[in-house]
Write a protein that holds these residues in place. Structure first.
Motif, PDB file in Angstrom:
ATOM      1  N   HIS B  35      -3.826  12.575  -6.845  1.00  0.00           N
ATOM      2  CA  HIS B  35      -3.046  11.890  -5.812  1.00  0.00           C
ATOM      3  C   HIS B  35      -2.570  10.496  -6.216  1.00  0.00           C
ATOM      4  CE1 HIS B  35      -4.658  14.656  -2.380  1.00  0.00           C
ATOM      5  NE2 HIS B  35      -3.658  15.187  -3.047  1.00  0.00           N
ATOM      6  N   HIS B  36      -2.971  10.023  -7.412  1.00  0.00           N
ATOM      7  CA  HIS B  36      -2.490   8.698  -7.828  1.00  0.00           C
ATOM      8  C   HIS B  36      -0.957   8.658  -7.825  1.00  0.00           C
ATOM      9  CE1 HIS B  36      -5.891   6.180  -8.749  1.00  0.00           C
ATOM     10  NE2 HIS B  36      -6.456   7.066  -9.542  1.00  0.00           N
ATOM     11  N   GLY B  37      -0.338   9.772  -8.254  1.00  0.00           N
ATOM     12  CA  GLY B  37       1.129   9.804  -8.311  1.00  0.00           C
ATOM     13  C   GLY B  37       1.756   9.608  -6.940  1.00  0.00           C
ATOM     14  N   ILE B  62      -8.947  -1.264 -13.552  1.00  0.00           N
ATOM     15  CA  ILE B  62      -9.452  -0.354 -14.583  1.00  0.00           C
ATOM     16  C   ILE B  62      -9.925   0.939 -13.922  1.00  0.00           C
ATOM     17  CG2 ILE B  62     -10.973  -0.127 -16.565  1.00  0.00           C
ATOM     18  CD1 ILE B  62      -9.146  -2.565 -16.810  1.00  0.00           C
ATOM     19  N   GLY B  63      -9.340   2.012 -14.356  1.00  0.00           N
ATOM     20  CA  GLY B  63      -9.599   3.344 -13.809  1.00  0.00           C
ATOM     21  C   GLY B  63      -8.440   4.205 -14.287  1.00  0.00           C
ATOM     22  N   CYS B  64      -8.310   5.412 -13.741  1.00  0.00           N
ATOM     23  CA  CYS B  64      -7.200   6.266 -14.185  1.00  0.00           C
ATOM     24  C   CYS B  64      -5.855   5.584 -13.964  1.00  0.00           C
ATOM     25  CB  CYS B  64      -7.235   7.602 -13.444  1.00  0.00           C
ATOM     26  SG  CYS B  64      -8.502   8.698 -14.107  1.00  0.00           S
ATOM     27  N   PRO B  80      -9.591  -7.348 -15.559  1.00  0.00           N
ATOM     28  CA  PRO B  80     -10.841  -6.679 -15.941  1.00  0.00           C
ATOM     29  C   PRO B  80     -11.369  -5.833 -14.778  1.00  0.00           C
ATOM     30  CG  PRO B  80     -10.922  -9.019 -16.504  1.00  0.00           C
ATOM     31  CD  PRO B  80      -9.691  -8.810 -15.664  1.00  0.00           C
ATOM     32  N   HIS B  81     -12.289  -4.914 -15.091  1.00  0.00           N
ATOM     33  CA  HIS B  81     -12.826  -3.951 -14.135  1.00  0.00           C
ATOM     34  C   HIS B  81     -13.377  -4.644 -12.882  1.00  0.00           C
ATOM     35  CE1 HIS B  81     -14.190  -0.124 -12.865  1.00  0.00           C
ATOM     36  NE2 HIS B  81     -15.388  -0.104 -13.412  1.00  0.00           N
ATOM     37  N   GLY B  82     -12.781  -4.380 -11.758  1.00  0.00           N
ATOM     38  CA  GLY B  82     -13.255  -4.925 -10.479  1.00  0.00           C
ATOM     39  C   GLY B  82     -12.693  -6.282 -10.110  1.00  0.00           C
ATOM     40  N   GLN B 104      -6.435  -0.368  -6.819  1.00  0.00           N
ATOM     41  CA  GLN B 104      -7.785  -0.214  -7.357  1.00  0.00           C
ATOM     42  C   GLN B 104      -8.451   1.085  -6.922  1.00  0.00           C
ATOM     43  OE1 GLN B 104      -8.564  -4.512  -5.690  1.00  0.00           O
ATOM     44  NE2 GLN B 104     -10.186  -4.077  -7.137  1.00  0.00           N
ATOM     45  N   GLY B 105      -9.278   1.625  -7.795  1.00  0.00           N
ATOM     46  CA  GLY B 105     -10.066   2.805  -7.472  1.00  0.00           C
ATOM     47  C   GLY B 105     -11.360   2.420  -6.770  1.00  0.00           C
ATOM     48  N   ASP B 106     -12.145   3.439  -6.392  1.00  0.00           N
ATOM     49  CA  ASP B 106     -13.365   3.166  -5.623  1.00  0.00           C
ATOM     50  C   ASP B 106     -14.491   2.613  -6.487  1.00  0.00           C
ATOM     51  OD1 ASP B 106     -13.051   5.698  -6.704  1.00  0.00           O
ATOM     52  OD2 ASP B 106     -14.421   6.665  -5.316  1.00  0.00           O
ATOM     53  N   GLY B 107     -14.562   3.011  -7.749  1.00  0.00           N
ATOM     54  CA  GLY B 107     -15.561   2.398  -8.629  1.00  0.00           C
ATOM     55  C   GLY B 107     -15.214   0.938  -8.842  1.00  0.00           C
ATOM     56  N   ASN B 133      -9.471   5.912  -2.869  1.00  0.00           N
ATOM     57  CA  ASN B 133     -10.851   6.410  -2.784  1.00  0.00           C
ATOM     58  C   ASN B 133     -10.862   7.907  -3.082  1.00  0.00           C
ATOM     59  OD1 ASN B 133     -13.346   7.344  -2.055  1.00  0.00           O
ATOM     60  ND2 ASN B 133     -13.299   6.548   0.055  1.00  0.00           N
ATOM     61  N   ASN B 134     -11.365   8.262  -4.285  1.00  0.00           N
ATOM     62  CA  ASN B 134     -11.467   9.684  -4.638  1.00  0.00           C
ATOM     63  C   ASN B 134     -12.918  10.113  -4.862  1.00  0.00           C
ATOM     64  OD1 ASN B 134     -11.995   8.569  -7.111  1.00  0.00           O
ATOM     65  ND2 ASN B 134     -10.087   9.227  -8.075  1.00  0.00           N
ATOM     66  N   THR B 135     -13.844   9.322  -4.391  1.00  0.00           N
ATOM     67  CA  THR B 135     -15.296   9.583  -4.390  1.00  0.00           C
ATOM     68  C   THR B 135     -15.927   9.812  -5.768  1.00  0.00           C
ATOM     69  OG1 THR B 135     -15.269  11.995  -4.060  1.00  0.00           O
ATOM     70  CG2 THR B 135     -15.151  10.637  -2.064  1.00  0.00           C
ATOM     71  N   VAL B 136     -15.193   9.464  -6.821  1.00  0.00           N
ATOM     72  CA  VAL B 136     -15.784   9.541  -8.172  1.00  0.00           C
ATOM     73  C   VAL B 136     -15.183   8.469  -9.083  1.00  0.00           C
ATOM     74  CG1 VAL B 136     -16.432  11.995  -8.393  1.00  0.00           C
ATOM     75  CG2 VAL B 136     -14.062  11.285  -8.782  1.00  0.00           C
ATOM     76  N   TYR B 137     -15.862   8.249 -10.205  1.00  0.00           N
ATOM     77  CA  TYR B 137     -15.281   7.478 -11.305  1.00  0.00           C
ATOM     78  C   TYR B 137     -14.431   8.464 -12.097  1.00  0.00           C
ATOM     79  CZ  TYR B 137     -18.514   3.519 -10.662  1.00  0.00           C
ATOM     80  OH  TYR B 137     -19.189   2.431 -10.189  1.00  0.00           O
ATOM     81  N   GLY B 138     -13.134   8.483 -11.804  1.00  0.00           N
ATOM     82  CA  GLY B 138     -12.269   9.475 -12.432  1.00  0.00           C
ATOM     83  C   GLY B 138     -12.156   9.269 -13.934  1.00  0.00           C
ATOM     84  N   MET B 139     -11.801   8.061 -14.316  1.00  0.00           N
ATOM     85  CA  MET B 139     -11.446   7.819 -15.715  1.00  0.00           C
ATOM     86  C   MET B 139     -12.583   8.077 -16.693  1.00  0.00           C
ATOM     87  SD  MET B 139      -9.921   4.448 -17.503  1.00  0.00           S
ATOM     88  CE  MET B 139      -8.350   4.718 -18.298  1.00  0.00           C
ATOM     89  N   THR B 140     -13.806   7.732 -16.278  1.00  0.00           N
ATOM     90  CA  THR B 140     -14.924   7.855 -17.218  1.00  0.00           C
ATOM     91  C   THR B 140     -15.573   9.241 -17.170  1.00  0.00           C
ATOM     92  OG1 THR B 140     -16.122   6.634 -15.511  1.00  0.00           O
ATOM     93  CG2 THR B 140     -15.574   5.437 -17.522  1.00  0.00           C
TER      94      THR B 140
END
Ligand SMILES: Cc1ncc(C[n+]2csc(CCOP(=O)(O)OP(=O)(O)O)c2C)c(N)n1
Ligand code: SF4
Ligand SMILES: [Mg+2]
Lengths: 291, 263
Positions: B35-37, B62-64, B80-82, B104-107, B133-140
């Motif tokens: 859903h990022h797109g 930082i994320g997908c 940087p991350h966060g 930003q992502g949820d992580g 918010n996709n309930t996971v760390y997608g990128m890692t």
């Protein structure tokens, strides 16, 4: 005029602390944003900036942490303005991630470290324990800062002006490295106004700063280089820049011409070394004339 | 020529929407069904609609979505991350006349960057945050996030998230709504056309309050990560409806333009 009210136009001498001279120098250099978090022995810097910077048309933010202040510095730098953060050793540790990103993204900013004792919480006295962290990089990755080390309150003022000029000249973070003595001692300082105190909209960042892509292609400031060979290329470029920064290295030579032994020191310890050399030379002279 | 003819609409077809010009026409690196797109498109549409594309600065996280600058043709800086809310604070304080947003992502936002987002919100920074918010760390690779649902299996809670061990999923839109300088905080979802339409309105509002100088604008978008949920895109949409929305209720949690908002 109260001694702690910055008036960078006056040629008169003012009697101020090193920390205050840092703030006066930053304002004279055209600093427009300050971000910081309280820590001894440098609190005079944010305290002065909190009232002086808004008066000068700038922005002061007491950040939630040094992690945040360094990242605010990164953001203000991306907008191409002259911005400052200051702290002391434990806080400087927290800033290293952002400083590394600034180096990797080639963003200019000034970071003042009034070095206190460590490791850990250490003490609040003067120390030069952050020397290697300052001059070798400090955070992750292979990068360098320009580091200026004032020994007097006048140098605190002068070097702030120089720090901003160098940061923008090389698009690199610059550290001003003092210690608890340099920050807390009081000396007469002669303020002066640099010729080109730049502000937002100035020419020095016109070809890279972010301001919205009006009539031009979007700009991107980043340190991520994933494509094949891209990071190696960026690192070669950075290393060449660091080599060219070597031209800025300078030192004051004191009675070195006929010296058999040379003491190398910086900042407050440099002043102590000078006194020691003067005393030793006097002792030797009196011994020679006695024999 | 032939390709043009193939792309032309047939008589029984209708153009559903125009692609915003600020969206770059290129191959996507996002997974099928991600859903990022959609979230990017909503931001692009809103910026165009408001006429602020050339006055906007994006702070990438930082994320997908670290590559958001490959898809949105606006001036961008990478945080940087966060730390994106702190970076955005710096950009905005330097240029109060610009539109500044983080994505930003949820992580990124709800774990490592919790202090930065809460303090930027509390100070009422005139910035907008788009929170995916996709309930996971997608990128890692799908590790547990602060938003991972109870019982949800991830690579670092393979037995499912357990309340006693890992705590409860964090509801950010509600937390942000409770902070001082917030002008707007809402949660929307990208699982269906209806919800995407509502999400677009929420994104617009989160930018409007910034432009009007009212305060901090925050919009949380419930999003699918089919890859790390180990599902196809359709099942991922169903999961958002059946599992995420009941725990993360959609709605406006603060809107200073409408009094203190509903909740
Ligand atoms: C300081 C630091 N720690 C860890 C990472 C590794 N890392 C990269 S992305 C990411 C998580 C991203 O998850 P989220 O914010 O939810 O974004 P998503 O990919 O799901 O959209 C992590 C932990 C990093 N880049 N920097
Ligand atoms: S891993 Fe998940 S969040 Fe990342 S691109 Fe794939 S579907 Fe999207
Ligand atoms: Mg995520």
């Amino acid at each position: 005029m109260p001694h702690n009210t910055p008036d960078t136009g006056t040629p008169e001498r003012i009697f101020i602390k090193g920390n205050e001279a840092i703030a006066h120098g930053a304002l004279a250099a055209g600093c427009r944003c300050y971000f910081g978090y309280p820590i001894t022995p440098q609190n005079d810097i944010p305290e002065m900036m909190s009232f002086a910077l808004p008066d000068a048309g700038g922005e002061f933010v007491q950040a939630e942490s040094e992690v945040a202040s360094a990242n605010m510095l990164l953001g203000a730098a991306a907008a191409g303005i002259r911005a400052l953060t200051s702290s002391s050793s434990p806080g400087i540790s927290l800033m290293q991630e952002a400083i590394s990103y600034m180096a990797g993204s080639e963003l200019p900013g000034v970071i003042v470290n009034m070095n206190r004792g460590g490791p850990g919480l250490g003490d609040i006295g003067p120390s030069q324990g952050d020397y290697f962290q300052s001059v070798k990089g400090g955070g992750h990755g292979d990068y360098k800062l320009l580091v200026l080390a004032p020994a007097t309150c006048q140098e605190c003022y002068d070097m702030m002006v120089e720090a901003f000029d160098l940061a923008f000249k090389y698009r690199n973070p610059v550290m001003v490295l003092g210690d608890a003595i340099v920050g807390q001692m009081k000396e007469p300082v002669t303020p002066w106004k640099p010729a080109a105190a730049e502000g937002p909209g100035s020419a020095e960042a016109a070809d890279w700063r972010l301001e919205g892509a009006r009539g031009r292609k979007p700009r991107l400031l980043k340190s991520l280089f994933l494509e094949d060979g891209a990071l190696a290329g960026q690192n070669r470029h950075l290393q060449a820049k660091y080599a060219s920064m070597q031209a800025e290295a300078r030192a004051e030579c004191f009675l070195t011409d006929d010296a058999e032994l040379i003491v190398v020191a910086y900042g407050s310890i440099g002043r102590i070394a000078k006194s020691a050399i003067r005393k030793l030379r006097a002792q030797w002279r009196s011994r020679e004339s006695a024999s | 020529m032939q390709a043009d003819a193939q792309l032309a609409l047939a008589d029984d077809e209708q153009m559903a929407f125009e692609v915003p010009g600020v969206l770059v026409d290129r191959a996507t690196h996002y997974c099928p069904g991600c859903h990022h797109g959609i979230a990017h498109r909503l931001v692009a549409e809103v910026l165009e609609e408001m006429g602020v594309v050339e006055d906007t600065i994006c702070v990438a996280s930082i994320g997908c979505s670290v590559f958001i600058y490959n898809y949105l043709a606006v001036d961008s800086v990478e945080a940087p991350h966060g730390r994106a809310p702190a970076v955005a604070t710096g950009v905005k304080r330097a240029r109060m006349d610009k539109i500044v947003f983080t994505y930003q992502g949820d992580g990124d936002l709800a774990s490592i960057g919790l202090a930065e987002v809460m303090h930027a919100a509390n100070r009422g920074e005139r910035i907008t945050i788009v929170f995916v918010n996709n309930t996971v760390y997608g990128m890692t690779g799908g590790q547990m996030a602060p938003t991972t649902l109870i019982g949800q299996k991830t690579t670092t809670c393979p037995g499912g998230r357990c309340r006693d061990r890992e705590g409860m999923p964090i509801r950010m839109a509600e937390i942000i709504a409770g902070l001082g300088g917030v002008a707007y905080s809402a949660r929307a979802s990208l699982d269906s056309v209806k919800n995407i339409r509502a999400a677009r309105k929420a994104v617009r509002k989160a930018f409007d309050v910034q432009q009007q100088g009212l305060g901090f604008g925050f919009v949380e978008l419930l999003s699918g990560c089919p890859t790390n949920w180990r599902m196809d895109a359709v099942k991922a949409n169903t999961r958002i409806r059946e599992e995420m929305i009941p725990y993360f209720p959609l709605g406006v949690y603060k809107d200073v333009t409408e009094g203190e908002g509903v909740c």
